[in-house]
Design an enzyme around this catalytic site. Structure first.
Site, PDB file in Angstrom:
ATOM      1  CG  ASP A  43      -1.768   1.205   1.369  1.00 32.15           C
ATOM      2  OD1 ASP A  43      -2.601   1.421   0.466  1.00 32.15           O
ATOM      3  OD2 ASP A  43      -1.628   1.945   2.356  1.00 32.15           O
TER       4      ASP A  43
ATOM      5  CD  GLU B  59      -2.395   2.558  -3.420  1.00 32.77           C
ATOM      6  OE1 GLU B  59      -3.428   3.230  -3.556  1.00 32.77           O
ATOM      7  OE2 GLU B  59      -1.813   2.458  -2.334  1.00 32.77           O
TER       8      GLU B  59
END
Length: 716
Positions: free
Chosen positions: A399, A452
């Site tokens: 993330d 990401e």
């Protein structure tokens, strides 16, 4: 109580001794061995040797400090203490040898202990024939650390720990057992009492709002079966169903489904729809439901919201049994500042940076890991390996990578500290990410990682040895942004945004891309996917169908957030179930059927997946028909005949006798048409097949349905 006590004795009684083994336990004094024990509330204590002989210890302080020689001078012993009218036989924790070996301390010191989770935390074990739990925690700047829990009335005076190496506090607690709740009671470097801290390495934790860690015997966890081979390779189909476990489906009273209840239904549903992977939003323990798991406090513990670690194993096993690989969202970029968590863990900035210009995310109010600290990097890398080994996880999606790479991420001028070269790149974070990927792929070559990463940082998914960050894949955030912008426009205006579709192919093979339609695109006022579609009700659904067709025909692996597969109307809400009742209506069933068939086509046609990440797998055919909002391209597989023609019509018009060149003459089959009545369309198309026209260059004359994507393959 005539014995004059030393300062050490008072430090034990007052719970402030930093080296309890120096005073407590057995010690040679001249020609005898003296035992010192601190047992609050005990009125009498005997030392009992291995032959059963006893010697009464003198009570030298009314708080419960006892001193006396062993019956036979040396050897193993137990303590027999009287509490009220009850006699209790006890093992003395201060007679046992260290838990960490010298080799452990060496590896911990250099930050290369790849099985950190086998040593730190709470581990049921047997030492010298005695069952108990070994506790180890890093707190290098603490003055005193005690383990407190169900086994000692949460009294920090009873089990102070010893420090070894570079600040690793350890203690074997006899009679502690799996299921016991515990925390660490820490006195900071300036004598300040800190809030009770949960174990950073805990393998299980209490359900929020409680925050205690729970002793778990990891060796007794069932090991989930493995996923199918080669599920993560670049030439394999990868279609990911992204899931938030707490809101996929709920039961009566808006209650969560447990891991085991999810295991009964979710994997079969995912397999039926043809997905190859599931990706779970973070499952690590976290205090706040509204963070969706992205603010974890217990990186080694599956959240207790849905059951036990054993139950989580059952869910992973069920997915693998259905042939579904499991990816986890992993959050090494930041953590919350809850008092029981990692923040200011030993009274100093241990896991985070001390300076808020480096150590705090202003957007999220969270703390940033100090990637320049050896112990922190070892902790994070070991955590990644832990999920892959202990739970047979098949990959990690990392993330917020952009927030890790840039020191000035979401910061105003002057609100950040440059690196040693004066730049904005976070050199320590780059080194960490490269090490993380190197370790993962070295130890688990069948696994993968995905970033990401929303910027133009180069070579995110290229090997470390070639200067890359080493990820297996990168989320294509640019594709997502541009194409959603395009599809949200009324068709009459799309001609002015033609480049939104074309631009992604300028860089489509610069990374190994995943095309993400994730949870972030259906929250915070962005609307659901179907909610973004323009036009009347029929056109909205037709727009979504052509968009999904475009996505599955486009190079790159696929990711779709739960609920999007049946066109949920409202935005995602983490506090409630998906709107499964919508499937009672044909138009929502149609979208679900389309996703099922697109997945089937994607998996079974090599042309649609073998060269997803290779420029040789794609060729534009029509790029310049902006006035009619039509695009066409060829997807290619490794075999010379593995070809698929994809045509996307983003206008509501039907185009007849639309000429498209193809690589082979003969019959081409229309293998999928998103305008089929089966999906809710107008059933316009090419009646299943079409032949090339006569001429030197093979060419098809096609009927292009409105707001639709069609897929054609050559007959063998």
């Amino acid at each position: 109580m005539t014995t004059k006590l030393s300062d050490e004795a008072y430090a034990i009684v007052e719970g402030r001794h930093s080296d309890p083994f120096h005073y407590l336990g057995p010690h040679r004094e001249g020609d005898r061995t003296v035992v010192r024990a601190f047992l609050p509330e005990a009125s009498m204590v005997d030392a009992v040797d291995e032959h059963g002989e006893t010697a009464t210890l003198e009570r030298v302080h009314q708080a419960g400090l006892f001193v006396g020689p062993l019956p036979n001078g040396s050897g193993r012993y137990q303590l027999r203490a009287k509490f009220g009218d009850t006699l209790v036989d006890l093992e003395d924790p201060y007679r046992f040898p260290p838990i960490l070996t010298e080799f452990d301390l060496y590896l911990l010191g250099e930050g290369t202990h790849q099985r950190l989770y086998d040593k730190l935390g709470a581990h049921p074990m047997t030492l010298e024939g005695v069952s108990g739990v070994g506790f180890v925690v890093l707190a290098p700047n603490a003055r005193r650390v005690s383990v407190v829990g169900d086994f000692n009335f949460w009294d920090p005076r009873r089990h102070p720990m010893r420090v070894r190496g570079n600040g690793y506090w350890e203690l074997f607690v006899p009679a502690a057992m799996p299921g016991d709740h515990y925390k660490f009671d820490i006195v900071g470097p300036h004598g300040q009492q800190l809030p009770l801290k949960s174990d950073p390495m805990a393998f299980a934790a209490e359900l929020r709002p409680s925050t205690a860690s729970i002793v778990l015997d990891q060796t007794r966890l069932p090991h989930p079966r493995s996923a199918p081979d080669r599920v993560n390779t670049f030439d394999a189909p990868m279609s990911i169903y992204e899931v938030h476990l707490g809101s996929w489906r709920r039961k009566d009273g808006n209650q969560w489904l447990s891991y085991r209840e999810l295991a009964e239904t979710m994997p079969a549903y995912v397999r039926d729809l043809g997905f190859t992977h599931v990706e779970f939003l973070p499952v690590s323990e976290h205090p706040f439901d509204g963070s969706w798991g992205y603010q974890p406090t217990g990186l080694f513990a599956p959240t207790s919201r849905f059951g036990t670690p054993e139950d989580f194993c059952a869910l992973i096993d069920a997915c693998h049994r259905e042939g579904i690989a499991v990816l986890l969202d992993w959050v090494p970029g930041h953590f919350p500042d809850d008092p029981h968590g990692l923040g200011h863990f030993d009274g100093t900035a241990l896991y985070e940076h001390a300076n808020p210009l480096q150590g705090r995310h202003m957007d999220w109010g969270t703390l940033i890991y100090n990637y320049g600290r050896t112990e922190v990097v070892n902790f994070l890398v070991a955590n990644a390996l832990f999920w892959l080994e202990r739970y047979s996880i098949d990959g990690l999606r990392v993330d917020a990578v952009a927030s890790m790479l840039y020191l000035d991420y979401s910061r105003d001028s002057g609100a950040w500290i440059p690196n040693k070269f004066g730049g904005r790149e976070n050199i320590e974070a780059i080194d960490f990410l490269r090490r993380f990927n190197t370790e993962v792929f070295a130890k688990f070559p069948q696994a993968t990682t995905a970033a990401e990463e929303s910027t133009a940082w180069p070579q995110v998914s290229r090997p470390v040895e070639f200067g890359g960050l080493g990820f297996g894949y990168k989320w294509n955030m640019g594709w997502m942004h541009d194409t959603l912008n395009y599809i949200s426009k009324d068709p009459i205006h799309r001609r002015h945004h033609h480049g939104d579709i074309l631009f992604g192919l300028q860089y489509a093979f610069s990374e190994n891309f995943i095309l993400p339609l994730s949870h972030d695109e259906v929250v915070h006022g962005k609307k659901s996917l179907i909610g973004r579609m323009p036009g009347d009700d029929w056109q909205r659904f037709a727009n979504l169908r052509v968009y999904f067709g475009f996505m599955f025909g486009h190079p790159g692996k696929k990711l779709l957030f739960m609920g999007c597969e049946f066109a949920q109307e409202r935005e995602w809400n983490h506090d409630s179930s998906l709107d499964w009742h919508l499937l009672e209506q044909a138009k929502y069933q149609g979208i679900q059927s389309l996703i099922r068939d697109l997945n089937q086509l994607y998996r079974t046609l090599p042309a649609l997946h073998e060269l997803d990440c290779d420029p040789f797998g794609f060729e534009w055919i029509v790029t310049d028909d902006a006035d009619r909002n039509v695009f066409a391209w060829i997807r290619k597989g490794n075999d010379a005949r593995a070809r698929c023609l994809v045509i996307a019509n983003f206008s509501p018009n039907v185009y007849r006798d639309y000429r498209v060149r193809v690589p082979f003459p003969g019959k081409w089959r229309e293998v999928l048409n998103s305008d089929s009545a089966h999906y809710g369309g107008s059933n316009t198309g090419n009646i299943g097949e079409v032949r090339t026209l006569d001429g030197l260059i093979p060419e098809l004359s096609l009927t292009i349905p409105p707001l639709a994507a069609i897929f054609l393959t050559p007959e063998d």
